[in-house]
Design a protein around this motif. Sequence first.
Motif, short mmCIF file in Angstrom:
data_model
loop_
_atom_site.label_atom_id
_atom_site.label_comp_id
_atom_site.label_asym_id
_atom_site.label_seq_id
_atom_site.Cartn_x
_atom_site.Cartn_y
_atom_site.Cartn_z
N SER A 155 0.84 -1.20 0.00
CA SER A 155 0.00 0.00 0.00
C SER A 155 0.87 1.24 0.00
CB SER A 155 -0.95 0.00 1.19
OG SER A 155 -0.23 0.17 2.39
N GLN A 156 0.33 2.28 -0.64
CA GLN A 156 1.06 3.54 -0.76
C GLN A 156 0.21 4.70 -0.27
OE1 GLN A 156 2.03 5.11 -4.71
NE2 GLN A 156 4.03 5.72 -3.92
N SER A 157 0.86 5.58 0.47
CA SER A 157 0.20 6.80 0.94
C SER A 157 -0.19 7.67 -0.25
CB SER A 157 1.17 7.57 1.84
OG SER A 157 0.70 8.89 2.02
N HIS A 214 -4.45 5.56 2.08
CA HIS A 214 -3.54 4.79 1.25
C HIS A 214 -4.29 4.16 0.07
CE1 HIS A 214 -0.61 5.35 4.39
NE2 HIS A 214 0.26 4.53 3.84
#
Length: 174
Positions: A61-63, A137
């Motif tokens: 997961s990415q912000s 996210h």
Amino acid sequence: MTSSSVTTQDPSDLRALRDVLGSFVTGVTVVTTLDTDGTRWGLTANSFSSLSLDPPLIVWSQSLNARSHPVFRRAQRFAINILTEDQIDLAQRFAGRSPDKFEGVATVAGLGDVPLIDGALAVLECVRESIFPGGDHVLFVGRVERMASRPLRPLAFGQGGYLVTQSHNGSAMV
Ligand SMILES: Cc1cc2nc3c(=O)[nH]c(=O)nc-3n(C[C@H](O)[C@H](O)[C@H](O)COP(=O)(O)O)c2cc1C
């Protein structure tokens, strides 16, 4: 066996939430991709996890606040570079915001010319399978197309810091 006291905490206390989530120990990866203009991008991520064996799927997961987020959103491919215990400097570099994080970092071009970090413990080259929203996210699911690994020790992260791994005496193999 000793027991210690348990304190109930409020998940709206973001500092406390971060600390509690940090008690789950993970490995450390650098996720890399190549933008349409040929620029290399990468960020340190410990949200990586295995998802499915058949088909071979992984997730991270990415912000939404990451500078590279728009790049990963449009990228069809990315690579998960799992770091060794000797690669804290790389973890720190790719967690920063320097304009060229790749300067002086040895890489090789993988599938789709995605940069792969030389000397990583393992590399998983992925095609993006799907994206899901996840609060602040976004979850990226990747299908593993090619992988490689070497017999080194992983870098670990937990309780707010980098850790080294050690076998537990008498531990069962699964
Ligand atoms: C150990 C560690 C793990 C991290 N894991 C993640 C993660 O899973 N997802 C994420 O978006 N950022 C994560 N970060 C923060 C990013 O690496 C950091 O915000 C980075 O500056 C983002 O790069 P960018 O702004 O160039 O895209 C982590 C940082 C560290 C030190």
